[in-house]
Design a protein around this motif. Structure first.
Motif, PDB file in Angstrom:
ATOM      1  N   TYR A  72      -6.489   6.615  -1.627  1.00 42.09           N
ATOM      2  CA  TYR A  72      -6.438   7.204  -0.282  1.00 42.09           C
ATOM      3  C   TYR A  72      -6.251   8.723  -0.367  1.00 42.09           C
ATOM      4  CZ  TYR A  72      -4.577   8.490   4.297  1.00 42.09           C
ATOM      5  OH  TYR A  72      -4.362   9.116   5.503  1.00 42.09           O
ATOM      6  N   PHE A  73      -5.315   9.183  -1.191  1.00 42.99           N
ATOM      7  CA  PHE A  73      -5.018  10.614  -1.272  1.00 42.99           C
ATOM      8  C   PHE A  73      -6.035  11.376  -2.125  1.00 42.99           C
ATOM      9  CE2 PHE A  73      -0.561   9.287  -0.196  1.00 42.99           C
ATOM     10  CZ  PHE A  73      -0.451  10.038   0.964  1.00 42.99           C
ATOM     11  N   GLY A  74      -6.847  10.638  -2.895  1.00 43.84           N
ATOM     12  CA  GLY A  74      -7.782  11.321  -3.777  1.00 43.84           C
ATOM     13  C   GLY A  74      -7.015  12.144  -4.794  1.00 43.84           C
ATOM     14  N   GLN A  75      -7.383  13.422  -4.956  1.00 44.65           N
ATOM     15  CA  GLN A  75      -6.658  14.268  -5.895  1.00 44.65           C
ATOM     16  C   GLN A  75      -5.779  15.300  -5.192  1.00 44.65           C
ATOM     17  OE1 GLN A  75     -10.114  14.819  -8.969  1.00 44.65           O
ATOM     18  NE2 GLN A  75      -8.173  15.012 -10.058  1.00 44.65           N
ATOM     19  N   SER A  76      -5.465  15.022  -3.933  1.00 43.79           N
ATOM     20  CA  SER A  76      -4.506  15.879  -3.231  1.00 43.79           C
ATOM     21  C   SER A  76      -3.112  15.645  -3.801  1.00 43.79           C
ATOM     22  CB  SER A  76      -4.499  15.566  -1.733  1.00 43.79           C
ATOM     23  OG  SER A  76      -5.724  15.888  -1.144  1.00 43.79           O
ATOM     24  N   PRO A  77      -2.337  16.694  -4.025  1.00 45.48           N
ATOM     25  CA  PRO A  77      -0.975  16.510  -4.535  1.00 45.48           C
ATOM     26  C   PRO A  77      -0.113  15.716  -3.557  1.00 45.48           C
ATOM     27  CG  PRO A  77      -1.685  18.775  -4.838  1.00 45.48           C
ATOM     28  CD  PRO A  77      -2.717  18.115  -3.977  1.00 45.48           C
ATOM     29  N   ILE A  78       0.771  14.900  -4.104  1.00 44.34           N
ATOM     30  CA  ILE A  78       1.683  14.090  -3.297  1.00 44.34           C
ATOM     31  C   ILE A  78       3.088  14.218  -3.870  1.00 44.34           C
ATOM     32  CG2 ILE A  78      -0.051  12.415  -2.522  1.00 44.34           C
ATOM     33  CD1 ILE A  78       0.804  10.554  -4.743  1.00 44.34           C
ATOM     34  N   ILE A  79       4.056  13.775  -3.108  1.00 37.17           N
ATOM     35  CA  ILE A  79       5.437  13.774  -3.571  1.00 37.17           C
ATOM     36  C   ILE A  79       6.056  12.414  -3.274  1.00 37.17           C
ATOM     37  CG2 ILE A  79       6.256  14.816  -1.401  1.00 37.17           C
ATOM     38  CD1 ILE A  79       8.485  16.170  -3.074  1.00 37.17           C
ATOM     39  N   VAL A  80       6.768  11.878  -4.246  1.00 39.94           N
ATOM     40  CA  VAL A  80       7.477  10.603  -4.100  1.00 39.94           C
ATOM     41  C   VAL A  80       8.942  10.935  -3.867  1.00 39.94           C
ATOM     42  CG1 VAL A  80       8.078   8.409  -5.187  1.00 39.94           C
ATOM     43  CG2 VAL A  80       5.843   9.454  -5.636  1.00 39.94           C
ATOM     44  N   ARG A  81       9.453  10.560  -2.686  1.00 39.50           N
ATOM     45  CA  ARG A  81      10.800  10.947  -2.288  1.00 39.50           C
ATOM     46  C   ARG A  81      11.681   9.725  -2.077  1.00 39.50           C
ATOM     47  NH1 ARG A  81      10.716  15.169   2.476  1.00 39.50           N
ATOM     48  NH2 ARG A  81      12.556  15.937   1.338  1.00 39.50           N
ATOM     49  N   SER A  82      12.939   9.861  -2.418  1.00 38.34           N
ATOM     50  CA  SER A  82      13.901   8.792  -2.163  1.00 38.34           C
ATOM     51  C   SER A  82      14.057   8.609  -0.660  1.00 38.34           C
ATOM     52  CB  SER A  82      15.259   9.151  -2.766  1.00 38.34           C
ATOM     53  OG  SER A  82      15.822  10.274  -2.096  1.00 38.34           O
ATOM     54  N   SER A  83      14.342   7.377  -0.253  1.00 38.48           N
ATOM     55  CA  SER A  83      14.642   7.096   1.153  1.00 38.48           C
ATOM     56  C   SER A  83      15.622   5.934   1.202  1.00 38.48           C
ATOM     57  CB  SER A  83      13.354   6.772   1.931  1.00 38.48           C
ATOM     58  OG  SER A  83      13.613   6.687   3.318  1.00 38.48           O
ATOM     59  N   SER A  84      16.793   6.171   0.602  1.00 37.46           N
ATOM     60  CA  SER A  84      17.823   5.134   0.538  1.00 37.46           C
ATOM     61  C   SER A  84      18.348   4.815   1.932  1.00 37.46           C
ATOM     62  CB  SER A  84      18.977   5.608  -0.352  1.00 37.46           C
ATOM     63  OG  SER A  84      20.097   4.747  -0.230  1.00 37.46           O
ATOM     64  N   LEU A  85      18.810   3.584   2.122  1.00 32.58           N
ATOM     65  CA  LEU A  85      19.427   3.224   3.398  1.00 32.58           C
ATOM     66  C   LEU A  85      20.771   3.919   3.574  1.00 32.58           C
ATOM     67  CD1 LEU A  85      17.184   1.033   3.366  1.00 32.58           C
ATOM     68  CD2 LEU A  85      18.817  -0.472   4.494  1.00 32.58           C
TER      69      LEU A  85
END
Length: 870
Positions: free
Chosen positions: A392-405
């Motif tokens: 979906y994102f192709g080669q666009s940069p992404i960031i994986v972020r925490s989302s704890s409860l």
């Protein structure tokens, strides 16, 4: 017949069934698959009656609304549980009961497991439950009866249960007769074991005639070949129902089903917290919730960071139509908290994580778990969805972020405690997939970091269960040659705790603004500065002269290096000269004095651009929009908020704001007007400051002063300076919580660069009341209020008062002689006589003749620490 291990024998209560199964053995978990829970009741009764007659302990776990499976006449020990309280609480209570019961031949009966998949909205979580409970029961040499409603679950639960249980029995009731078909009997086998058996009176006889077998099977639907029987789990059913209602009634409707479904979806994937849930009910439409569900990987909750981002956007769009155009559209994905549980359980980390809290060395055990998580493997179905995210994102940069409860909630921000990982997203599809999986592992493993656990302990969350979801966001910005970055980024606060000028209105809010990636704003960088913007007076700044403005401006820019596939910090001049298309004139101004001096000395090609953002403030409505954004969200939250954002401009100076994060800001808005005492003699003054001061106004007694002596600290090696920081942690944490400690030292507290300050961590300063920075260590280093950084959030959240001191300047005092004349109590904690000891002076104020007080007025930016002789 296969040889059976020597284990105690139990009984199903029906001798013919015991014969078919070649005995019910200690450790057997027996799962009955039924069409109606009532069909199983006679078999449960027989099991319980036999246990009662044999004098065995009978334990019944009651958690469903169906009629009780175990009658009172068998004197069961009933434990009533609430699945809706959460997976961890549910499984922990069961395991505690099993542990307390010991290996005493206990018989267990569970209500129908299908209820759990409904209450948790998750077949995956049901499978996880069984993968934990079944082996524990097996190891305890018990026998447990479970039931499942047939054709009501997906392979996510069925495969896990079938793989883990010792005995699986299909029970059919056809034309008034009971038929049992064993599907799995671990370690046992006979020629007729896996055939239909018909119940005739008290006998169970194998059905060996093909005519009878065909007749029986003609009444049984075969879901594995009949596509009309394909089952959707409760999660999918609920989302489909909501989508159908949206299509029928439009976005908003007065029908009761809308309200009911919205509440159900909020409880299913957003939050259990009543305060946050009410906010969501007020601002999320049913279509919003359906859209969230469509972008989820796995099931469970989306976590605090995702909720804050989505909720703040909904608040703005509901408040004013302009935000529909002004906000950059988000196209994030949410990896549900159930995926985290599955990852932890499948990689054999759940038990270690569970038992870590009771360990003599919890941090050591946590580190072992963290290392295992870093090597963990993911289920195939989840990896397949990871691939779809990357497609979906192709080669666009992404960031994986925490989302704890636990994260970004009222009262607990967890600011910067969990990891966030950039994926520059360059390389082959397989390389990009491995980078993404590593990023997910890193965030999951950070839940076991020392900082997270220390924070949890300090905030009274040690025994709370960690449920980690993930937010996968497209990095806001654009490609500029080999670099990728947003033009502006930063953090914003609806309340400004740093008032350096009488004209600044704290309630108008404040920004910490940077050019490039926002990591420059949220992470502390001690070799550079950011732009602090008071939103009611954006052009005011603490610095006055042109030289000071240039010195205290941003010189280093964070970006993503596409060529080297990494996060990079670059000199602003280098980046500007090597990158085409950056509208520098909007963000920077030319230093005319520098150009004039350059011409005077015949210096060519001087780079005179200074990042002031003046034209952003004066030629666009950016400041007005940010002030409006913060006040609107804070009003809805009924609480101060802090946000993270990025901004990208078009050629006509129009712009889109990407609202990346929002959470309650843990600050006391009553800055107060504590009046400083008058007529304090100079000889009684330890230190005095005219700012900067951050925190609430205070007037309190100080019980311990820890002074890091600049002249001694400056000659220490980097490793010795880190040792000083750890020792300071020991000194602050040994005192009772009702004692007030003040720390005074050179340079920047919390610096990652020991040559610029004292590299303390959160755990080292968590019990400090007052933190003072001395501008002594480096002549070009000013006290950095770190506004907007994770370190700053820790200081504010822990209600620590920060004071900056310029010794020797007007309005400032540091009476080092007076401090060092007091006895040094360091030896009570640190007995060595080395260079580290020489750099620390500890003053315990327990003298009945003298008291020490600190007064701080944050509105007037005045602070003083002085002694009073009794």
């Amino acid at each position: 017949m296969a040889k059976i291990k020597s284990k105690p024998l139990f009984s199903s209560g029906i001798e013919p069934l015991d014969e078919i199964l070649q005995g019910v053995i200690a450790g057997d978990n027996v799962v009955w698959q039924v069409d109606d829970i009532k069909d199983q009741i006679p078999f449960v009764y027989s099991f319980c009656r036999c246990a009662h007659i044999d004098g065995k302990r009978l334990v019944y776990f009651r958690f469903a609304s169906h009629e009780p499976l175990v009658p009172d006449e068998f004197e069961p020990e009933v434990h009533t549980l609430n699945p809706k309280a959460g997976f961890e609480q549910f499984i922990t209570k069961i395991l505690n009961v099993v542990k307390e019961s010991g290996k005493s031949g206990v018989c267990y009966v569970f209500d129908c497991l299908s209820v759990l998949a409904v209450d948790w909205y998750s077949d995956r979580l049901l499978g996880n439950f069984f993968k934990l409970a079944c082996p524990y029961l097996y190891a305890s040499d018990t026998v447990a009866f479970f039931s499942l409603l047939r054709n009501s679950h997906t392979p996510l639960s069925i495969n896990a249960i079938h793989a883990t249980a010792q005995i699986i029995l299909d029970l059919y009731r056809i034309n008034g007769k009971d038929y049992i078909l064993p599907l799995k009997v671990k370690g046992r086998h006979t020629p007729t074991m896996y055939m239909f058996h018909t119940m005739e009176g008290y006998n169970l006889n194998p059905v060996t005639n093909s005519t009878q077998v065909s007749e029986i099977l003609s009444h049984i639907p075969q879901a594995w070949v009949d596509s009309s029987l394909a089952h959707h789990d409760t999660w999918t059913q609920t989302l489909n129902k909501a989508q159908a209602l949206c299509e029928t009634h439009g976005k908003r409707s007065s029908v009761k089903k809308h309200t009911s479904l919205r509440k159900q979806l909020i409880g299913m994937m957003i939050t259990r917290n009543k305060t946050v849930s009410k906010l969501c009910e007020d601002h999320f439409e049913l279509s919003d919730l359906v859209s969230i569900g469509k972008r989820m990987i796995g099931t469970g909750y989306i976590g605090g960071k995702s909720t804050g981002m989505l909720l703040s956007r909904a608040i703005l769009k509901n408040a004013d139509p302009k935000w529909q155009e002004r906000l950059e559209i988000h196209d994030s994905f949410f990896i549900g908290s159930d995926v985290f549980y599955t990852f932890v359980i499948n990689n054999k980390c759940w038990w270690e994580r569970h038992q870590m809290k009771m360990s003599d060395d919890p941090y050591g055990e946590a580190e072992k778990v963290r290392k295992k998580l870093m090597k963990g493997k993911f289920p195939r179905d989840i990896v397949a969805q990871f691939k779809e995210i990357l497609n979906y994102f192709g080669q666009s940069p992404i960031i994986v972020r925490s989302s704890s409860l636990l994260e970004d909630a009222y009262g607990n921000a967890f600011s910067g405690k969990y990891e966030s990982v950039f994926c520059v997203n360059q390389g082959t599809p397989q390389e990009r997939l491995e980078q993404f999986k590593d990023a997910v592992r890193t965030v999951y493993a950070s839940s076991m970091s020392h900082d997270v656990l220390t924070y949890r302990s300090h905030r009274g969350l040690w025994n709370r269960y960690e449920e980690m979801a993930l937010l996968v966001q497209r990095v806001s910005g654009a490609f500029y040659g080999n670099y990728y970055l947003p033009q502006l980024a930063g953090v914003g606060y609806s309340f400004n705790p740093f008032v350096w000028d009488p004209e600044i209105d704290p309630s108008a809010g404040v920004l910490r603004l940077v050019f490039g990636l926002g990591t420059r704003a949220v992470d502390r960088h001690d070799n550079d500065y950011t732009r602090i913007v008071a939103l009611n007076a954006p052009l005011k700044r603490p610095q006055v002269s042109t030289d000071e403005i240039h010195r205290y401006s941003q010189h280093i820019v964070d970006s993503l290096d596409l060529k080297n596939n990494t996060h990079k910090s670059s000199d602003f001049e280098t980046l500007a000269k090597s990158t085409l298309g950056l509208p520098l004139e909007l963000f920077a101004v030319r230093d005319k004095e520098m150009e004039m001096r350059a011409r005077k000395h015949n210096i060519k090609n001087v780079f005179s651009w200074v990042l002031t953002f003046k034209n952003v403030f004066t030629k666009t409505s950016f400041v007005d929009d940010m002030r409006d954004m913060l006040s609107t969200i804070a009003k809805a939250y009924d609480y101060p908020v802090d946000i993270e954002f990025a901004v990208n401009f078009s050629d006509d100076n129009s712009y889109r704001i990407n609202l990346l994060q929002c959470r309650p800001f843990q600050v006391n808005v009553e800055t107060g007007d504590t009046k400083l005492p008058e007529n304090i003699k100079k000889k009684d003054t330890f230190l005095k400051t005219s700012g900067p001061i951050i925190g609430e106004a205070i007037a309190k007694r100080i019980d311990r002063i820890i002074y890091v002596i600049p002249s001694k600290y400056s000659i220490l090696t980097p490793s010795e300076r880190f040792s000083v920081a750890r020792l300071l942690g020991d000194l602050t944490n040994e005192l009772p919580s009702d004692k007030n400690t003040m720390m005074v030292g050179p340079g920047r507290w919390g610096s990652k660069m020991p040559e610029l300050g004292v590299p303390v961590s959160f755990s080292d300063i968590r019990n400090v009341s007052v933190l003072c920075e001395l501008v002594i260590m480096h002549e070009k280093l000013t006290p950095d209020i770190s506004l907007g950084t994770h370190f700053f959030n820790d200081i504010v959240e822990m209600e620590i008062v920060y004071m900056g001191i310029y010794p020797g300047e007007d309005g400032y005092t540091l009476n080092e002689k007076m401090l060092l004349q007091r006895p040094n109590s360091l030896s009570t904690v640190y007995e060595k006589e080395d260079r580290i000891a020489e750099a620390i002076h500890v003053i315990d104020i327990d003298n009945a003749l003298t008291s020490v007080f600190v007064y701080a007025n944050t509105l007037n930016q005045e602070g003083i620490v002085f002694q009073v002789k009794k």
